[in-house]
Motif scaffolding. Sequence first.
Motif, mmCIF file in Angstrom:
data_model
loop_
_atom_site.group_PDB
_atom_site.id
_atom_site.type_symbol
_atom_site.label_atom_id
_atom_site.label_comp_id
_atom_site.label_asym_id
_atom_site.label_seq_id
_atom_site.Cartn_x
_atom_site.Cartn_y
_atom_site.Cartn_z
ATOM 1 N N MET A 1 0.822 -1.193 0.000
ATOM 2 C CA MET A 1 0.000 0.000 0.000
ATOM 3 C C MET A 1 0.866 1.257 0.000
ATOM 4 O O MET A 1 0.559 2.201 -0.707
ATOM 5 C CB MET A 1 -0.923 -0.039 1.230
ATOM 6 N N LYS A 2 1.946 1.231 0.797
ATOM 7 C CA LYS A 2 2.825 2.389 0.851
ATOM 8 C C LYS A 2 3.491 2.629 -0.493
ATOM 9 O O LYS A 2 3.668 3.768 -0.901
ATOM 10 C CB LYS A 2 3.888 2.203 1.929
ATOM 11 N N LYS A 3 3.832 1.544 -1.191
ATOM 12 C CA LYS A 3 4.491 1.684 -2.485
ATOM 13 C C LYS A 3 3.562 2.337 -3.505
ATOM 14 O O LYS A 3 4.001 3.158 -4.316
ATOM 15 C CB LYS A 3 4.957 0.316 -3.001
ATOM 16 N N ILE A 4 2.287 2.030 -3.459
ATOM 17 C CA ILE A 4 1.320 2.621 -4.387
ATOM 18 C C ILE A 4 1.190 4.118 -4.116
ATOM 19 O O ILE A 4 1.199 4.942 -5.038
ATOM 20 C CB ILE A 4 -0.048 1.918 -4.272
ATOM 21 N N ILE A 5 1.094 4.479 -2.846
ATOM 22 C CA ILE A 5 0.970 5.899 -2.480
ATOM 23 C C ILE A 5 2.224 6.654 -2.874
ATOM 24 O O ILE A 5 2.152 7.752 -3.443
ATOM 25 C CB ILE A 5 0.673 6.046 -0.971
ATOM 26 N N ILE A 6 3.375 6.080 -2.610
ATOM 27 C CA ILE A 6 4.642 6.725 -2.977
ATOM 28 C C ILE A 6 4.727 6.863 -4.495
ATOM 29 O O ILE A 6 5.156 7.908 -5.008
ATOM 30 C CB ILE A 6 5.836 5.937 -2.403
ATOM 31 N N ALA A 7 4.314 5.848 -5.224
ATOM 32 C CA ALA A 7 4.346 5.908 -6.686
ATOM 33 C C ALA A 7 3.412 7.003 -7.200
ATOM 34 O O ALA A 7 3.765 7.760 -8.115
ATOM 35 C CB ALA A 7 3.970 4.556 -7.271
ATOM 36 N N LEU A 8 2.217 7.113 -6.631
ATOM 37 C CA LEU A 8 1.279 8.154 -7.052
ATOM 38 C C LEU A 8 1.803 9.553 -6.737
ATOM 39 O O LEU A 8 1.685 10.467 -7.548
ATOM 40 C CB LEU A 8 -0.079 7.933 -6.388
ATOM 41 N N VAL A 9 2.389 9.705 -5.576
ATOM 42 C CA VAL A 9 2.968 11.005 -5.203
ATOM 43 C C VAL A 9 4.115 11.348 -6.148
ATOM 44 O O VAL A 9 4.254 12.489 -6.597
ATOM 45 C CB VAL A 9 3.436 10.987 -3.722
ATOM 46 N N LEU A 10 4.931 10.369 -6.476
ATOM 47 C CA LEU A 10 6.043 10.591 -7.397
ATOM 48 C C LEU A 10 5.524 10.975 -8.783
ATOM 49 O O LEU A 10 6.041 11.913 -9.400
ATOM 50 C CB LEU A 10 6.914 9.336 -7.477
ATOM 51 N N MET A 11 4.505 10.291 -9.266
ATOM 52 C CA MET A 11 3.928 10.604 -10.580
ATOM 53 C C MET A 11 3.330 12.014 -10.582
ATOM 54 O O MET A 11 3.501 12.763 -11.544
ATOM 55 C CB MET A 11 2.853 9.573 -10.946
ATOM 56 N N PHE A 12 2.635 12.368 -9.517
ATOM 57 C CA PHE A 12 2.063 13.714 -9.413
ATOM 58 C C PHE A 12 3.165 14.763 -9.414
ATOM 59 O O PHE A 12 3.063 15.787 -10.090
ATOM 60 C CB PHE A 12 1.213 13.829 -8.144
ATOM 61 N N SER A 13 4.222 14.518 -8.667
ATOM 62 C CA SER A 13 5.338 15.462 -8.585
ATOM 63 C C SER A 13 6.000 15.634 -9.945
ATOM 64 O O SER A 13 6.295 16.766 -10.363
ATOM 65 C CB SER A 13 6.372 14.986 -7.569
ATOM 66 N N ILE A 14 6.214 14.551 -10.636
ATOM 67 C CA ILE A 14 6.845 14.630 -11.950
ATOM 68 C C ILE A 14 5.950 15.367 -12.936
ATOM 69 O O ILE A 14 6.424 16.218 -13.702
ATOM 70 C CB ILE A 14 7.191 13.210 -12.462
ATOM 71 N N SER A 15 4.654 15.084 -12.913
ATOM 72 C CA SER A 15 3.750 15.765 -13.838
ATOM 73 C C SER A 15 3.670 17.263 -13.532
ATOM 74 O O SER A 15 3.548 18.081 -14.439
ATOM 75 C CB SER A 15 2.365 15.128 -13.799
#
Length: 66
Positions: A1-15
């Motif tokens: 679950m933490k990996k999904i949240i971290i991945a989403l935050v990373l994708m949002f930051s990059i976008s």
Amino acid sequence: MKKIIIALVLMFSISTVFTSCREEKKTTGEKIEEAVDNTGDAIEDAADDVGDEVEDVKDEIEDQVK
């Protein structure tokens, strides 16, 4: 679950970082409309200036007649 949240935050930051905030280019129609508006404003200003000068000359003539 933490990996999904971290991945989403990373994708949002990059976008967010790579999204540009520059102003969109104007279309030809928008440029023409802006030019017409500016020309109309310039004509109004010139007419006001001429009207003011006419009033000044009128006042000077009335002062000389008295």
